[in-house]
Design a protein around this motif. Structure first.
Motif, PDB file in Angstrom:
ATOM      1  N   VAL A 230      -4.735  -3.703   0.695  1.00 41.88           N
ATOM      2  CA  VAL A 230      -5.375  -2.542   1.304  1.00 41.88           C
ATOM      3  C   VAL A 230      -6.536  -2.140   0.418  1.00 41.88           C
ATOM      4  O   VAL A 230      -6.393  -2.053  -0.809  1.00 41.88           O
ATOM      5  N   GLY A 231      -7.690  -1.905   1.008  1.00 38.65           N
ATOM      6  CA  GLY A 231      -8.858  -1.491   0.248  1.00 38.65           C
ATOM      7  C   GLY A 231      -9.810  -0.693   1.105  1.00 38.65           C
ATOM      8  O   GLY A 231      -9.683  -0.663   2.336  1.00 38.65           O
ATOM      9  N   PRO A 232     -10.789  -0.046   0.471  1.00 36.55           N
ATOM     10  CA  PRO A 232     -11.711   0.820   1.215  1.00 36.55           C
ATOM     11  C   PRO A 232     -12.778   0.083   2.002  1.00 36.55           C
ATOM     12  O   PRO A 232     -13.602   0.712   2.663  1.00 36.55           O
ATOM     13  N   ASP A 233     -12.787  -1.245   1.942  1.00 39.84           N
ATOM     14  CA  ASP A 233     -13.782  -1.992   2.709  1.00 39.84           C
ATOM     15  C   ASP A 233     -13.132  -3.243   3.285  1.00 39.84           C
ATOM     16  O   ASP A 233     -11.949  -3.509   3.084  1.00 39.84           O
ATOM     17  N   ARG A 234     -13.921  -4.057   3.981  1.00 43.97           N
ATOM     18  CA  ARG A 234     -13.382  -5.197   4.720  1.00 43.97           C
ATOM     19  C   ARG A 234     -13.075  -6.416   3.855  1.00 43.97           C
ATOM     20  O   ARG A 234     -12.692  -7.459   4.359  1.00 43.97           O
TER      21      ARG A 234
ATOM     22  N   ARG B 196      -8.391  -5.549   9.924  1.00 38.56           N
ATOM     23  CA  ARG B 196      -9.222  -6.619  10.443  1.00 38.56           C
ATOM     24  C   ARG B 196      -8.341  -7.846  10.617  1.00 38.56           C
ATOM     25  O   ARG B 196      -7.266  -7.955  10.033  1.00 38.56           O
ATOM     26  N   PRO B 197      -8.724  -8.820  11.419  1.00 38.42           N
ATOM     27  CA  PRO B 197      -7.893 -10.011  11.598  1.00 38.42           C
ATOM     28  C   PRO B 197      -7.662 -10.705  10.272  1.00 38.42           C
ATOM     29  O   PRO B 197      -8.549 -10.804   9.423  1.00 38.42           O
ATOM     30  N   THR B 198      -6.460 -11.179  10.049  1.00 32.95           N
ATOM     31  CA  THR B 198      -6.130 -11.867   8.803  1.00 32.95           C
ATOM     32  C   THR B 198      -5.534 -13.221   9.089  1.00 32.95           C
ATOM     33  O   THR B 198      -4.941 -13.456  10.137  1.00 32.95           O
TER      34      THR B 198
ATOM     35  N   LEU C  68      -2.501  -2.109  -3.209  1.00 32.18           N
ATOM     36  CA  LEU C  68      -3.482  -1.076  -2.883  1.00 32.18           C
ATOM     37  C   LEU C  68      -4.591  -1.089  -3.929  1.00 32.18           C
ATOM     38  O   LEU C  68      -4.344  -0.853  -5.117  1.00 32.18           O
ATOM     39  N   ARG C  69      -5.808  -1.387  -3.490  1.00 33.34           N
ATOM     40  CA  ARG C  69      -6.940  -1.401  -4.394  1.00 33.34           C
ATOM     41  C   ARG C  69      -7.398   0.023  -4.680  1.00 33.34           C
ATOM     42  O   ARG C  69      -7.131   0.945  -3.909  1.00 33.34           O
ATOM     43  N   PRO C  70      -8.090   0.240  -5.800  1.00 37.11           N
ATOM     44  CA  PRO C  70      -8.510   1.599  -6.168  1.00 37.11           C
ATOM     45  C   PRO C  70      -9.266   2.305  -5.056  1.00 37.11           C
ATOM     46  O   PRO C  70     -10.104   1.720  -4.371  1.00 37.11           O
ATOM     47  N   GLY C  71      -8.927   3.576  -4.882  1.00 38.18           N
ATOM     48  CA  GLY C  71      -9.544   4.399  -3.848  1.00 38.18           C
ATOM     49  C   GLY C  71      -8.604   5.514  -3.440  1.00 38.18           C
ATOM     50  O   GLY C  71      -7.447   5.573  -3.874  1.00 38.18           O
ATOM     51  N   THR C  72      -9.101   6.416  -2.617  1.00 34.35           N
ATOM     52  CA  THR C  72      -8.297   7.508  -2.065  1.00 34.35           C
ATOM     53  C   THR C  72      -8.066   7.231  -0.592  1.00 34.35           C
ATOM     54  O   THR C  72      -9.017   7.055   0.182  1.00 34.35           O
TER      55      THR C  72
ATOM     56  N   ASP D 114      -7.354  -6.868   3.465  1.00 35.45           N
ATOM     57  CA  ASP D 114      -6.761  -7.191   4.764  1.00 35.45           C
ATOM     58  C   ASP D 114      -6.677  -5.975   5.677  1.00 35.45           C
ATOM     59  O   ASP D 114      -6.767  -6.112   6.903  1.00 35.45           O
ATOM     60  N   PHE D 115      -6.505  -4.800   5.068  1.00 36.80           N
ATOM     61  CA  PHE D 115      -6.406  -3.559   5.838  1.00 36.80           C
ATOM     62  C   PHE D 115      -7.176  -2.472   5.110  1.00 36.80           C
ATOM     63  O   PHE D 115      -7.312  -2.516   3.880  1.00 36.80           O
ATOM     64  N   THR D 116      -7.646  -1.512   5.850  1.00 38.32           N
ATOM     65  CA  THR D 116      -8.353  -0.392   5.234  1.00 38.32           C
ATOM     66  C   THR D 116      -7.519   0.877   5.207  1.00 38.32           C
ATOM     67  O   THR D 116      -7.974   1.895   4.696  1.00 38.32           O
ATOM     68  N   THR D 117      -6.324   0.842   5.776  1.00 41.30           N
ATOM     69  CA  THR D 117      -5.407   1.975   5.660  1.00 41.30           C
ATOM     70  C   THR D 117      -4.040   1.473   5.227  1.00 41.30           C
ATOM     71  O   THR D 117      -3.633   0.343   5.546  1.00 41.30           O
ATOM     72  N   VAL D 118      -3.319   2.323   4.517  1.00 40.83           N
ATOM     73  CA  VAL D 118      -1.972   1.980   4.082  1.00 40.83           C
ATOM     74  C   VAL D 118      -1.047   1.822   5.281  1.00 40.83           C
ATOM     75  O   VAL D 118      -0.235   0.895   5.352  1.00 40.83           O
ATOM     76  N   GLN D 119      -1.177   2.721   6.259  1.00 41.40           N
ATOM     77  CA  GLN D 119      -0.283   2.661   7.416  1.00 41.40           C
ATOM     78  C   GLN D 119      -0.470   1.383   8.214  1.00 41.40           C
ATOM     79  O   GLN D 119       0.505   0.808   8.721  1.00 41.40           O
ATOM     80  N   ALA D 120      -1.706   0.902   8.324  1.00 37.46           N
ATOM     81  CA  ALA D 120      -1.933  -0.344   9.048  1.00 37.46           C
ATOM     82  C   ALA D 120      -1.217  -1.505   8.385  1.00 37.46           C
ATOM     83  O   ALA D 120      -0.651  -2.384   9.058  1.00 37.46           O
ATOM     84  N   ALA D 121      -1.203  -1.533   7.058  1.00 35.54           N
ATOM     85  CA  ALA D 121      -0.499  -2.596   6.340  1.00 35.54           C
ATOM     86  C   ALA D 121       1.006  -2.497   6.551  1.00 35.54           C
ATOM     87  O   ALA D 121       1.693  -3.517   6.709  1.00 35.54           O
TER      88      ALA D 121
END
Length: 366
Positions: A50-54, A5-7, A80-84, A57-64
């Protein structure tokens, strides 16, 4: 998962769970599948989250990683926030000094995984992925660091009997000066591929207080890699005679340093005497790939027997490789004619520093 998402400018200091030890860890402190990383917390500044919601800053590792600047000379920290995170991740050579830090209390709170195998067909129909292409995470950027998270390849062998080439890499490294602290590496065959960009190129990696599991050749490649205070767990394949090999080094004959395991624990639920510490891998039958492995000052379970090393197919004898042990203990730490031992004088200079220093004097803990 959604993309970025825009940061705006990221200036907040985030409290991240990091693996900070005041002293060198012991083998008993290795991060097992259910162990907590109670090594304290430190406030560090994250450049991206990076986290599973908005809320991140990003919802995928690759995007970051894609958004990180190129050509850094100091760490760029991605929290990286908790999540898979079920995705294929690639760190390009143009982006050195990336740091991935899991912010959970335990390494298993943050999981980066995918499920390709060597024989998995590519989506575009252009063949299969191959061993290197199966990697969930590929690291080509130098001076990379990962802390307090899990990398996995979740390829399900039982669910895919049609796929016979089952090498399934969790992490492939080809860069130099890499650090992994409190990281879990999960897979079956070929879990951790520590390599370099060419046979005559030395690439160094430090693994401290980590957990690595697999069954066949699950630590392999030509890199120089030091494992300190780690748990190395061999999974059983249900055999009464051969449940696999821990290592398959392909160290160049010109490189005196391959894999060093020091103060580690070698564990398994496989039957006694059915697992080998390693076998020599000669890629494309390269005669100059003379694998080097030293296991020293470590605890070895009964799954390793009186003959700890094995030949590789194609007529490559383990006796021609550079395999040795020193001052190990445990029910599988047997001293036999088939288990070469270093003398104290020989072992004196076979230290993590000797393996990792190189021409530039690199120290991962500096």
């Amino acid at each position: 998962m959604r993309g970025a998402r825009p940061t705006g400018t990221l200036t907040a200091a985030l409290a991240l769970a990091t693996v900070l030890a005041a002293a060198l860890p012991t083998a008993a402190s290795a991060v097992g599948p259910d162990d907590r990383l109670d090594r304290g917390h430190a406030a560090v500044r994250a450049d991206a989250t990076v986290g599973p919601d908005r809320r991140a800053d990003f919802t995928t590792v690759q995007a970051a990683i894609d958004a990180a600047p190129e050509g850094r000379t100091s760490p760029w920290v991605i929290a990286l926030r908790p999540g898979t995170y079920h995705e294929v991740v690639k760190v390009p050579a143009t982006k050195p000094f990336l740091t991935l830090v899991g912010t959970g209390r335990r390494a298993q709170d943050v999981v980066v995984s995918y499920d390709n195998a060597n024989g998995t067909p590519k989506p575009d129909g252009s063949g299969t992925h191959g061993t290197s292409g199966s990697a969930s995470v590929t690291i080509d950027g130098a001076d990379f660091t990962a802390r307090n998270l899990t990398f996995a390849n979740t390829f399900d062998e039982a669910a895919h009997p049609e796929i016979t080439n089952r090498q399934a890499v969790a992490v492939l490294t080809r860069a130099d000066r890499l650090v992994f602290d409190g990281v879990r590496f999960l897979g079956n065959q070929d879990t951790l591929y520590v390599n370099s960009t060419a046979a005559d190129v030395v690439a160094r990696a430090s693994f401290r207080d980590c957990y690595v599991e697999g069954d066949v050749d699950f630590v392999f490649g030509r890199a120089t890699a030091v494992f300190e205070g780690c748990e190395i767990r061999s999974l059983t394949r249900g055999s009464t005679t051969n449940n696999g090999y821990v290592t398959a080094p392909s160290t160049s004959v010109a490189n005196p340093y391959g894999f060093l395991f020091t103060r580690c624990r070698f564990t398994s639920d496989a039957p006694d005497g059915t697992v080998f510490l390693g076998r020599p891998w000669h890629p494309s039958n390269d005669p100059n790939a003379i694998g080097q492995v030293l296991v020293r000052d470590s605890w070895i379970g009964a799954h390793v027997g009186g003959t700890a090393w094995s030949d590789f197919s194609g007529g490559w004898s383990w006796r021609d490789a550079r395999f040795a042990e020193h001052a190990n203990r445990g029910p599988g730490a047997l001293v036999t004619d088939d288990r070469p031992q270093l003398t104290p004088a020989e072992a004196k200079d076979r230290t993590p520093r000797a393996y990792l220093a190189g021409a530039d004097g690199w120290s991962p803990r500096r």
